[in-house]
Design a protein around this motif. Structure first.
Motif, mmCIF file in Angstrom:
data_model
loop_
_atom_site.group_PDB
_atom_site.id
_atom_site.type_symbol
_atom_site.label_atom_id
_atom_site.label_comp_id
_atom_site.label_asym_id
_atom_site.label_seq_id
_atom_site.Cartn_x
_atom_site.Cartn_y
_atom_site.Cartn_z
ATOM 1 N N ASN A 175 0.819 -1.220 0.000
ATOM 2 C CA ASN A 175 0.000 0.000 0.000
ATOM 3 C C ASN A 175 0.848 1.264 0.000
ATOM 4 O O ASN A 175 0.436 2.289 -0.505
ATOM 5 C CB ASN A 175 -0.916 0.018 1.227
ATOM 6 N N THR A 208 4.287 -4.519 8.655
ATOM 7 C CA THR A 208 2.888 -4.907 8.432
ATOM 8 C C THR A 208 1.970 -3.707 8.170
ATOM 9 O O THR A 208 0.866 -3.883 7.668
ATOM 10 C CB THR A 208 2.349 -5.708 9.630
ATOM 11 N N SER A 227 -1.311 -5.111 2.815
ATOM 12 C CA SER A 227 -2.445 -5.915 3.269
ATOM 13 C C SER A 227 -2.308 -7.296 2.654
ATOM 14 O O SER A 227 -1.721 -7.449 1.580
ATOM 15 C CB SER A 227 -3.786 -5.333 2.825
#
Ligand SMILES: [Zn+2]
Length: 309
Positions: free
Chosen positions: A136, A280, A284
């Motif tokens: 992302n 993290t 995703s």
């Protein structure tokens, strides 16, 4: 363009092969067994009694000198990057690789023999969905003048750059949008390469005993020593992309992102893979709503599958 699809896979039947180990120069046998969903790609030492099978991860890497080696219990299995790249590139998610020795045979120095063996037995689709890593936000790792970054993308893309102070190689760049088809055609045939002066030094240290013109492109100043020359004009920079993909395969997910690498090698590849997995907040883990292969390059449809993840 045929993509990877929503469901996990394995191979239809067992693959057996043998060949010389790059480091030891010894003949080593390997059996690759089909495996159920969520098993992952695991390695096991078949020559050691009660050897445990180890699910590959960037954190199971023991050494990145000359090749990527993992630890299997207390024992090493070396040179896993080309076979790992082949499973990853061809879309094989679950297999047990049983190695009767300390390294995967080098074969011709590329991933093409593994691709051919996978195609001979065939790939079977399982009923459980595959997980993808969708980046992302950009991640960048820099070390000693080398750099690897991954940027958001709807595809699985790799760009590699090499820059050698050598008249034959110099600066080169390769870009591949990775699908099973482009992997088999553009990356898998690219062989390992090295310089004659380094090969002579490795041999004097008792290393790379199995190395020869049959399993590596060897460059001596401004020429290739292999009688057949290169398989493709950008074979060397494409091999860097193959190695990078093999090292990224250890993260266990195919990704939606664009990896750009400058002067990459096994060490920075592994640092990147570890850093990516622990970051993290930057990615995703998603499943696809429908078979990507049915969607092809229809971008809005791929976005739709993201939106529901
Ligand atoms: Zn390699």
């Amino acid at each position: 363009m045929k993509n990877y699809g929503a469901y996990q896979t394995t191979i239809c039947s067992e693959i057996r092969f043998s060949g010389i180990g790059l480091h030891s120069g010894k003949e080593i046998h390997v059996r690759v067994h089909p495996a159920p969903a969520d098993f992952g790609v695991r390695f096991k030492r078949g020559d050691v009694l009660n050897s445990e099978s180890v699910k590959v991860s960037p954190f199971s890497v023991l050494s990145t000198q000359l090749a990527t080696s993992i630890k299997c219990g207390e024992l090493p299995i070396s040179t896993i990057e080309h076979i790992s790249a082949a499973f990853y590139g061809m879309g094989v998610d679950n297999v047990l690789v049983e190695v009767f020795g300390a390294e995967i045979p080098i074969l011709d120095g590329s991933a093409l023999p593994f691709v051919n063996m996978i195609n001979e037995v065939g790939i079977k689709t399982l009923t459980r969905k595959r997980k993808y890593l969708k980046i992302n936000r950009k991640i960048v790792i820099e070390k000693d003048g080398k750099l690897i970054e991954m940027l958001p993308s709807r595809f699985m893309k790799i760009t590699t750059h090499i820059d050698f102070d050598n008249p034959f190689i110099g600066y080169q760049k390769a870009f591949v949008n990775i699908t099973p088809e482009t992997f088999a055609k553009e990356l898998a045939p690219a062989r390992t390469f090295g310089f004659k002066k380094d090969v002579d030094q490795l041999w004097s240290l008792g290393l790379a005993k199995g190395g020869s013109l049959d399993n590596a492109v060897v460059i001596d100043n401004d020429k290739v020593l292999n009688p057949g020359g290169l398989r493709m004009p950008d074979e060397l920079v494409k091999h860097k992309a193959l190695d990078l993909l093999g090292d990224l395969a250890l993260i266990g997910y195919r990704f939606f992102g664009h990896v750009r690498a400058y002067k990459s090698g096994h060490l920075i590849n592994n640092i990147f893979a570890r850093s990516l997995l622990i970051s993290t907040d930057l990615y995703s883990i998603i499943e696809l709503e429908e078979e990507l292969e049915a969607i092809g390059s229809d971008i809005p449809a791929i976005e739709r599958s993201f939106a529901t993840a």
